[in-house]
Design a protein around this motif. Sequence first.
Motif, mmCIF file in Angstrom:
data_model
loop_
_atom_site.group_PDB
_atom_site.id
_atom_site.type_symbol
_atom_site.label_atom_id
_atom_site.label_comp_id
_atom_site.label_asym_id
_atom_site.label_seq_id
_atom_site.Cartn_x
_atom_site.Cartn_y
_atom_site.Cartn_z
ATOM 1 N N THR A 74 -13.065 16.237 -14.634
ATOM 2 C CA THR A 74 -12.191 17.244 -14.045
ATOM 3 C C THR A 74 -12.949 18.107 -13.046
ATOM 4 N N ALA A 75 -14.167 18.479 -13.386
ATOM 5 C CA ALA A 75 -14.988 19.259 -12.447
ATOM 6 C C ALA A 75 -15.287 18.448 -11.183
ATOM 7 N N LEU A 76 -15.469 17.142 -11.338
ATOM 8 C CA LEU A 76 -15.716 16.283 -10.178
ATOM 9 C C LEU A 76 -14.509 16.204 -9.243
ATOM 10 N N ILE A 77 -13.320 16.304 -9.796
ATOM 11 C CA ILE A 77 -12.122 16.284 -8.950
ATOM 12 C C ILE A 77 -12.215 17.387 -7.906
ATOM 13 N N PHE A 78 -12.562 18.568 -8.363
ATOM 14 C CA PHE A 78 -12.597 19.715 -7.454
ATOM 15 C C PHE A 78 -13.879 19.760 -6.631
ATOM 16 N N ALA A 79 -14.978 19.306 -7.200
ATOM 17 C CA ALA A 79 -16.253 19.351 -6.473
ATOM 18 C C ALA A 79 -16.289 18.317 -5.346
ATOM 19 N N ALA A 80 -15.725 17.141 -5.580
ATOM 20 C CA ALA A 80 -15.792 16.068 -4.586
ATOM 21 C C ALA A 80 -14.491 15.913 -3.795
ATOM 22 N N ASP A 81 -13.491 16.721 -4.085
ATOM 23 C CA ASP A 81 -12.193 16.658 -3.389
ATOM 24 C C ASP A 81 -11.613 15.248 -3.376
ATOM 25 N N VAL A 82 -11.471 14.662 -4.541
ATOM 26 C CA VAL A 82 -10.909 13.320 -4.664
ATOM 27 C C VAL A 82 -9.444 13.451 -5.052
ATOM 28 N N TYR A 83 -8.568 13.105 -4.115
ATOM 29 C CA TYR A 83 -7.126 13.193 -4.357
ATOM 30 C C TYR A 83 -6.424 11.927 -3.879
ATOM 31 N N ASP A 84 -7.038 10.780 -4.070
ATOM 32 C CA ASP A 84 -6.448 9.517 -3.634
ATOM 33 C C ASP A 84 -5.513 8.968 -4.704
ATOM 34 N N LEU A 85 -4.700 7.988 -4.312
ATOM 35 C CA LEU A 85 -3.744 7.404 -5.241
ATOM 36 C C LEU A 85 -4.435 6.590 -6.337
ATOM 37 N N TRP A 86 -5.552 5.938 -6.022
ATOM 38 C CA TRP A 86 -6.286 5.198 -7.045
ATOM 39 C C TRP A 86 -6.770 6.145 -8.133
ATOM 40 N N PHE A 87 -7.049 7.380 -7.737
ATOM 41 C CA PHE A 87 -7.543 8.351 -8.711
ATOM 42 C C PHE A 87 -6.444 8.765 -9.685
ATOM 43 N N ALA A 88 -5.224 8.866 -9.199
ATOM 44 C CA ALA A 88 -4.097 9.156 -10.085
ATOM 45 C C ALA A 88 -3.894 8.020 -11.085
ATOM 46 N N LYS A 90 -6.280 6.090 -12.135
ATOM 47 C CA LYS A 90 -7.408 6.204 -13.066
ATOM 48 C C LYS A 90 -7.105 7.254 -14.130
ATOM 49 N N LEU A 91 -6.533 8.375 -13.729
ATOM 50 C CA LEU A 91 -6.198 9.425 -14.698
ATOM 51 C C LEU A 91 -5.162 8.935 -15.704
ATOM 52 N N ALA A 92 -4.233 8.101 -15.256
ATOM 53 C CA ALA A 92 -3.243 7.538 -16.179
ATOM 54 C C ALA A 92 -3.922 6.638 -17.208
ATOM 55 N N LEU A 93 -4.884 5.833 -16.766
ATOM 56 C CA LEU A 93 -5.602 4.960 -17.703
ATOM 57 C C LEU A 93 -6.475 5.766 -18.656
ATOM 58 N N VAL A 94 -7.095 6.832 -18.163
ATOM 59 C CA VAL A 94 -7.907 7.691 -19.035
ATOM 60 C C VAL A 94 -7.020 8.378 -20.069
ATOM 61 N N SER A 95 -5.804 8.723 -19.690
ATOM 62 C CA SER A 95 -4.858 9.286 -20.659
ATOM 63 C C SER A 95 -4.555 8.269 -21.761
ATOM 64 N N GLY A 96 -4.410 7.018 -21.377
ATOM 65 C CA GLY A 96 -4.228 5.964 -22.381
ATOM 66 C C GLY A 96 -5.437 5.825 -23.285
ATOM 67 N N ILE A 131 -9.866 -1.848 -24.635
ATOM 68 C CA ILE A 131 -10.716 -2.591 -23.694
ATOM 69 C C ILE A 131 -10.026 -2.811 -22.345
ATOM 70 N N PRO A 132 -8.740 -3.193 -22.285
ATOM 71 C CA PRO A 132 -8.108 -3.294 -20.960
ATOM 72 C C PRO A 132 -8.039 -1.956 -20.224
ATOM 73 N N LEU A 133 -7.834 -0.869 -20.963
ATOM 74 C CA LEU A 133 -7.831 0.446 -20.322
ATOM 75 C C LEU A 133 -9.201 0.776 -19.743
ATOM 76 N N TRP A 139 -12.618 -0.851 -12.958
ATOM 77 C CA TRP A 139 -12.203 -1.513 -11.727
ATOM 78 C C TRP A 139 -11.739 -0.501 -10.684
ATOM 79 N N LEU A 140 -10.933 0.469 -11.102
ATOM 80 C CA LEU A 140 -10.438 1.462 -10.143
ATOM 81 C C LEU A 140 -11.568 2.286 -9.541
ATOM 82 N N VAL A 141 -12.548 2.641 -10.359
ATOM 83 C CA VAL A 141 -13.661 3.457 -9.857
ATOM 84 C C VAL A 141 -14.542 2.661 -8.913
#
Length: 165
Positions: A74-88, A90-96, A131-133, A139-141
């Motif tokens: 979460t800190a990296l989101i704001f520090a590196a200004d990553v707001y791409d669609l692949w990142f969203a 990734k967040l969905a998979l991390v939620s899983g 494991i798939p998550l 892969w997304l990263v």
Amino acid sequence: MIAALKYLHLASMLCWVAAMIALPLLLSFYGNTWRTNHGGEKRQARYAEFRLITHYGYIAFATPAAVISIAAGTALIFAADVYDLWFAAKLALVSGMALVHAWIGHFVVMSAENRGIDKMPSPLIALGLGIPLMAGVLWLVLAKPELAGLADWLPQFMLQPRGQE
């Protein structure tokens, strides 16, 4: 600063992923072996060992690693200004992954309360879901794919800036 956050995020993510693989294996294979001994005293000692390994593995290792990983990410989101669609995505998979983590915790608690996991589904299901998550996050990263085609599926309000910059 960004390099330190990336290191902390990567190290804690590796620990979290290792625990999410090891705990279902422990619950599945080691959890059934303590019941096979016929001596009551030896069986109780094996159960106590199983209980300590799974409980502290989840409470003192897996959960702190997950919290640190998510906080550093979460800190990296704001520090590196990553707001791409692949990142969203990734967040969905991390939620899983967080849901699978909670389910593994349920297995740990139920193995203590029922003195075994024979009344529950196999903990290896959590491994099959996790494991798939994990692979999807990796892969997304690494690929950082252009998911512009996915934007066609999103509602229009999600694609427009809200003017809060």
